[in-house]
Structures are given as C-alpha cells and as structure tokens.
Design an enzyme around this catalytic site. Structure first.
Site, short mmCIF file in Angstrom:
data_model
loop_
_atom_site.label_atom_id
_atom_site.label_comp_id
_atom_site.label_asym_id
_atom_site.label_seq_id
_atom_site.Cartn_x
_atom_site.Cartn_y
_atom_site.Cartn_z
N THR A 17 3.14 -7.17 -3.96
CA THR A 17 3.00 -5.54 -4.29
C THR A 17 3.33 -4.83 -3.59
OG1 THR A 17 0.52 -6.40 -2.83
CG2 THR A 17 0.35 -5.47 -5.15
N ARG A 21 11.77 -7.42 -0.82
CA ARG A 21 12.21 -7.51 0.15
C ARG A 21 12.63 -8.43 0.43
NH1 ARG A 21 7.29 -5.43 3.65
NH2 ARG A 21 6.52 -2.98 2.55
N SER A 112 8.60 -0.43 4.67
CA SER A 112 7.86 -0.57 5.50
C SER A 112 8.38 0.20 6.69
CB SER A 112 7.08 -1.13 5.28
OG SER A 112 5.60 -0.78 6.04
N HIS A 113 7.60 -1.14 7.82
CA HIS A 113 7.64 -0.73 9.43
C HIS A 113 8.81 -2.00 9.29
CE1 HIS A 113 5.00 -3.76 7.18
NE2 HIS A 113 5.06 -4.67 8.15
N LYS A 125 10.52 -0.84 -5.38
CA LYS A 125 9.07 -0.40 -4.98
C LYS A 125 8.96 0.38 -6.38
CE LYS A 125 4.58 0.84 -3.40
NZ LYS A 125 3.81 0.81 -1.75
N ASP A 276 5.06 4.43 10.80
CA ASP A 276 6.10 3.81 10.42
C ASP A 276 6.96 3.93 9.68
OD1 ASP A 276 4.89 3.91 7.57
OD2 ASP A 276 4.34 1.73 7.81
N ASP A 278 7.79 3.92 6.48
CA ASP A 278 8.04 4.67 5.05
C ASP A 278 6.76 5.63 4.51
OD1 ASP A 278 6.04 2.28 4.59
OD2 ASP A 278 5.87 2.49 3.18
N ASP A 280 3.25 5.19 6.04
CA ASP A 280 1.56 5.06 5.10
C ASP A 280 0.61 4.48 6.72
OD1 ASP A 280 2.87 2.40 5.40
OD2 ASP A 280 2.48 1.95 3.25
N ARG A 281 1.39 4.09 7.71
CA ARG A 281 0.41 3.28 8.27
C ARG A 281 0.80 4.61 9.93
NH1 ARG A 281 1.87 -3.14 9.55
NH2 ARG A 281 1.71 -3.83 7.98
N THR A 343 -7.44 -8.73 2.10
CA THR A 343 -5.41 -7.51 3.04
C THR A 343 -5.07 -7.47 1.68
OG1 THR A 343 -6.04 -8.94 4.23
CG2 THR A 343 -4.00 -8.24 3.83
N GLU A 362 -7.48 -0.40 6.93
CA GLU A 362 -7.59 -1.81 6.79
C GLU A 362 -6.92 -2.20 8.41
OE1 GLU A 362 -4.59 -4.86 4.23
OE2 GLU A 362 -4.44 -2.85 3.70
N GLU A 363 -7.66 -3.19 8.99
CA GLU A 363 -7.23 -3.08 10.90
C GLU A 363 -5.68 -3.41 11.15
OE1 GLU A 363 -5.65 -6.50 11.00
OE2 GLU A 363 -5.26 -6.97 9.51
N SER A 364 -5.33 -3.13 9.90
CA SER A 364 -3.17 -3.22 10.38
C SER A 364 -2.60 -1.98 10.18
CB SER A 364 -2.45 -4.11 9.23
OG SER A 364 -3.13 -3.75 8.02
N LYS A 375 -1.91 3.99 1.34
CA LYS A 375 -2.12 4.67 2.59
C LYS A 375 -1.10 5.74 2.96
CE LYS A 375 -0.34 0.26 4.00
NZ LYS A 375 -0.58 -1.19 4.25
N ARG A 495 -2.66 -15.60 11.27
CA ARG A 495 -3.23 -14.04 11.64
C ARG A 495 -4.88 -14.73 12.09
NH1 ARG A 495 1.00 -10.50 10.69
NH2 ARG A 495 1.49 -9.51 8.83
C1 G1P Z 1 0.18 -6.70 6.02
C2 G1P Z 1 -1.40 -6.52 6.99
C3 G1P Z 1 -1.57 -5.87 5.65
C4 G1P Z 1 -1.26 -5.02 5.11
C5 G1P Z 1 0.41 -5.05 4.52
C6 G1P Z 1 1.23 -4.58 4.18
O1 G1P Z 1 0.33 -8.46 5.61
O2 G1P Z 1 -2.17 -7.52 7.14
O3 G1P Z 1 -3.16 -5.11 5.58
O4 G1P Z 1 -2.00 -3.94 3.53
O5 G1P Z 1 0.37 -5.77 5.32
O6 G1P Z 1 1.44 -3.72 4.63
P1 G1P Z 1 0.07 -9.43 5.13
O7 G1P Z 1 1.89 -9.59 6.49
O8 G1P Z 1 -1.66 -10.04 6.59
O9 G1P Z 1 -0.55 -10.36 4.14
ZN ZN Z 2 4.45 1.28 5.89
#
Ligand code: G1P
Ligand code: ZN
Length: 542
Positions: A17, A21, A112-113, A125, A276, A278, A280-281, A343, A362-364, A375, A495
């Site tokens: 999703t 990458r 992303s990050h 994407k 981050d 892109d 979104d965080r 998640t 999300e906690e992330s 996000k 995790r």
């Molecule tokens: C991680 C984060 C999740 C987030 C995703 C994309 O995924 O835990 O919350 O949506 O990156 O940014 P994970 O590596 O845990 O599957």
């Molecule tokens: Zn990102």
C-alpha cells in the site's frame, strides 16, 4: 511522437500500500520504472482525456522518474498532467490536489521516511480518485501486469521544464506545473483559525519546525512564516535535498533528537515539530513534554471543536490497534464511535469515506482526518498550533490536564530490527500456539485477561483481515502487542508495543520505561523475545 518500446518483465515489482519501494540502483535498471508505470496504466480503465497528478518528495531520482511518468502518461492518452513545481508535492498535498481538481488519480514518488540518495531508497505509489492509496485489488492487478508486460508506450517529449509554473502541450497532453503549496495552504486556511495562530506568534510564541531537508520545507516556510507570521528561522532544514542531508527523514526521538534537545533547553523555543520525507508523519514536542502520537490523537480529538473545520464535532475516531486507547476514552466521553483497525493507513479509508470517522491516527507518528485520504504531518502541527492559540496554555499544561481528566496511557514501542526472518517467524509461531492457554495465568503479579491474534471486520465493506498482531491483555487494561513489520526491507522487524493505564494524577509522572518495566519483563517471559531474537535490548525505543 509516440513510440512503442519492447521490454522484458521484472519479477520483483509487487507494490504494497506504500507502493513499490526499492533501492535507487534497482529503479535505474533498464525500463524498470517504465515497466512499472505502464503496468499501473494497464491496470486502470477510463482515463482517456482525464487528469493525472504527479509529484514527489524531492529525493534522488525524483526528476528522472517524473519525466518518464509524464512521457508515458501522454502516450497512454491522459488529457492532462498536473505536476508540482520542481517535482515537489507532499503526499497529503497530492491527495488534496486529486480531490480538489477531481483528477483520475495520482503518482507519488517517495520512500517516505527512508533515507534518499544514489544508494538509498526510492518508491512509486499510485493513488486513486478519492485521493487515497490504491486498494489491494488494484495493486494486485498492477503486480500481475508487471509480470507479463511486453511493451510500453512513451512520447518523445525532449527536455521538459517542470520548474516554471504554467501550462505546456506535450504530445497532445497538457502539462500544468503547479505551485506545490498553494492549494494545500488554502485547504489549511479553511480548517484552522489562522488569525488566532497569527496572534499567538505575534505574542512572542516561538517554534522550530524541522522539515528534515525533505518535502515539507516549502510548506512550512509559506504557511508558518509567510501566512502565519512566525519569525524567519521557524522553519529549519527547509530546503529539500536529494539525500535529505544524509539523514533519515523520520521524525522521532532517534532521528530528530536535536529538535527535542533544542526544545528542552531553557533558551530553546516553546514548541517543536517535525515531519518526514514525504510530509505525512509528524512529531509534537512542547517544553518539558514530548507528546506521544497516541496522546496527540486523543488530545486533538478532545479539543477538535476549537478548530473551525471541526467546530461541529467529530463523527468518530479511528486508531490502529497498536495505538494506545487514550483516544477511546475521549470518544466515550464525546459519545461518538471509535474504530480499532489493523496497522496501516489504508484501513481508515472506508471509515472516512463512509463518514464514520473524522480523525484517525497511528502510534507511528501518523495523524490525519477526512480532509484528505493520507495522514498529514503539517495538518497535525497546525491543529496543535490552533489548540495552543485557543487555549493560551503550554503543551505541558494541556497534556497534564488531559491526563488528569481522562487518565494517562503510558506507552512505548520497542523495535528489534533486522532480526533473521526464521527466528522472528519462530517467535510468532510459538506465541500463537500458546495463546489459548494464556488467559487466567499470572505473570509478574499481573493476570492475563485475554490473548488473541487481532482480526478486523471492516464495518463498511464487511471484509475480514486476520492475523494483524498478537494482543496480550491484562486485567486492569494494560497490554502488550507483538507484530512483525510489513514495511522493513532487510530481515524481519519485530515491534513490541506496551501500554499501561494510570488514572491517578499523583502517579502520572513516572519515567515511561520505568512505568512499563513490569510489562516489558512480562512480554519477554511470555514470548521469549531475548531467546528468539538473540538480542538483549531493542534497536529502537520510541
Ligand atoms: C509502519 C507503521 C505503520 C505505518 C506504516 C507506513 O508499518 O508501524 O503504522 O502505517 O509504517 O508508514 P510497519 O513497518 O509496522 O508494518
Ligand atoms: Zn511518510
């Protein structure tokens, strides 16, 4: 002129999703990017004459792939491409442009990050017309096409200028270079009280926004400094660099530690925030107070009506399962729905489209709302500024009052990175096998109430997603969650999430790892984390 080029398929182009990458050298293989982009178009129907949005986070190889994407879009019959100036558009900004201009879809170039540069990561994407990431049925179709692709169509477009705002024609298609920030800034002005935030800065409030040399720099300069009157220098590391200055553009206490130290120093700013690669965080820091993403979601929800865009209240709140239950307590008090999803942002899409949830998180370090279908880092920062401006209190005061009202959910995540996959799988298998025997047993004086592998029943489309993370719930509301990352690139990442609820304000000021020490020990007793991973401590603690 349009050419049809013969090509051979690659077998490693399965998009998740977050898209496809890979390392940059992988993308630089002959026709690698072309094959994938053509496979996206081969999976779609009815886009002739329609608009495609294209933008990226400015990382190494961004411009090359944008040029290819425009040339392939023209050859495949799109009517128009809207591209961010210099190839720049944050992920939430792409989502907004798709929605605002009713585009057919969009292509986002980002990892992303993850770090950027000639030997680092790149990604492609596809987002659909609602502005959100393509659902699995489309990404599966794209993958199927990548495995059988034999040719792609591409227009000869020569050297295209994507640095000057305006419209040109290429191979019968319009290319419109747009300012990456304007539409997004206009949307933010409809959601937040810009006058109040302007007055806050005028009154001497100081913040540092760290763009981490990634995509949000231009957004922070325009919105915070130009439109909201924050002093010059509020936006730090604001120039997008192809290698993000050699850092991980990941806003957390590890990769943005300098920002945390700045805010905590007596001479530092009142408020710190970062986003981050892109955009979104987000990370939120007040003087003397780091706000966990789980608390941030709960506090945004509890104070939402202070922001004009949310003045009528929230329809509901959604959070990923490992995210703390702090938001649930707010939903309960407000009498609105709360949704616990697996998640990954994609699970929020249905709830937002159906009007069941307004904010989600999300906690992330991911927070967002129904204003787009991604996000949104800058949005979260502006929401906090709006709350600070309206309440005229410090971050610390707001967080502590929230805990006093709702209780505090002590929370931490421990990551064990690059664990040998077989060892990580063995840990999960062994734990799954004993889940049924755990309830009623006691570990370190705590009794296990329930243990399961989380399954999600989507209330909108009825789909079921199984095996989304192992939950061990203790009496009194504490819990440990274990899951394997779905985004890691080498080996497995385990995790482990810890949460403990504390209602008594007198006991809400313990250092987090200390407050969670019993649970951390219990998790190892139950799952054999040290034994299986061969590690005596996690790689990253957030
Ligand atoms: C991680 C984060 C999740 C987030 C995703 C994309 O995924 O835990 O919350 O949506 O990156 O940014 P994970 O590596 O845990 O599957
Ligand atoms: Zn990102």
């Amino acid at each position: 002129m349009i050419r049809t080029v013969h090509t051979k398929p690659y077998d490693d182009q399965k998009p998740g999703t977050s898209g496809l990458r890979k390392k940059v050298p992988v993308f630089q293989q002959e026709h690698y990017a072309e094959n994938f982009i053509q496979s996206i178009f081969n999976s779609l129907e009815g886009f002739a004459g329609k608009t495609l949005v294209i933008g990226g986070d400015g990382r190494f190889y961004n411009r090359e792939v944008i040029a290819k994407a425009i040339a392939i879009a023209a050859a495949n019959g799109f009517g128009k491409v809207m591209v961010g100036q210099g190839g720049i558009l944050s992920t939430p900004a792409v989502s907004n442009v798709i929605r605002k201009y009713k585009a057919f879809g969009g292509i986002i170039l980002s990892a992303s990050h993850n770090p950027g540069g000639p030997h680092e990561d790149f990604g492609i994407k596809y987002n659909i017309e609602n502005g959100g990431p393509a659902p699995e049925k489309i990404t599966d179709l794209i993958f199927a096409h990548t495995k059988k692709i034999a040719e792609f169509r591409i227009a000869e477009i020569g050297k295209l200028d994507i640095d000057t705002i305006g419209e040109t024609e290429v191979a019968g298609m319009t290319v419109q270079v747009i300012d990456p920030v304007t539409d997004y800034a206009e949307l933010m002005e409809t959601l937040f009280d810009f006058d109040a935030i302007r007055a806050l800065f005028k009154g001497g409030f100081r913040m540092h926004f760290d763009a981490m040399h990634a995509v949000t720099g231009p957004y922070a300069v325009e919105i915070l400094e130009k439109r909201l009157g924050a002093p010059k220098g509020t936006a730090r590391n604001f120039r997008p660099l192809e290698d993000f200055g050699g850092h991980h553009p990941d806003p957390n206490l590890v990769h943005a530690k300098h920002l945390y130290d700045d805010v905590m120093s007596p001479s530092g700013p009142d408020f710190g925030a970062a986003s981050d690669g892109d955009g979104d965080r987000n990370m939120i820091i007040g003087k003397g107070m780091f706000v966990t993403p789980s608390d941030s979601l709960a506090i945004i929800a509890a104070n939402a009506t202070l922001a004009p865009g949310y003045a009528k209240g929230l329809a509901g709140i959604a959070r990923s399962m490992p995210t703390s239950a702090a938001a649930d307590r707010v939903a309960e008090k407000l009498g609105i729905g709360v949704y616990e999803t697996p998640t990954g942002w994609k699970f929020f899409g249905n709830l937002l489209d159906a009007g069941k949830a307004t904010v989600c998180g999300e906690e992330s370090f991911g927070t967002g709302s129904n204003h787009v279908r991604e996000k949104d880092g800058v949005w979260a920062v502006l929401f906090w500024l709006n709350i600070l401006a309206a309440r005229k209190e410090s971050v610390m005061a707001i967080v502590e009052k929230h805990w006093a009202d709702f209780g505090r959910n002590y929370y931490s995540r421990h990551d064990y990175e690059e664990v040998e996959s077989a060892r990580a799988d063995a840990l999960v298998a062994e734990l799954r096998a004993k889940l049924a025997s755990l309830p009623g047993t006691s570990v370190r004086g705590m009794t296990i109430a329930k243990a399961d592998d989380f399954a999600y029943h989507d209330p909108v489309d009825g789909s079921v997603s199984k095996n989304q993370g192992i939950r061990i719930l203790f009496e009194g509301g504490s819990r440990v969650v274990l899951r394997l990352s779905g985004t890691g690139t080498s080996g497995a990442t385990l995790r482990v999430y810890f949460e403990r609820y504390e209602a008594d304000p007198a006991r809400q000021h313990v250092e987090t790892q200390t407050a969670l020490a019993d649970l951390i020990g219990a998790a190892d007793d139950i799952a054999g984390i040290r034994k299986h991973t061969g590690r005596d401590k996690p790689t990253v603690i957030t």
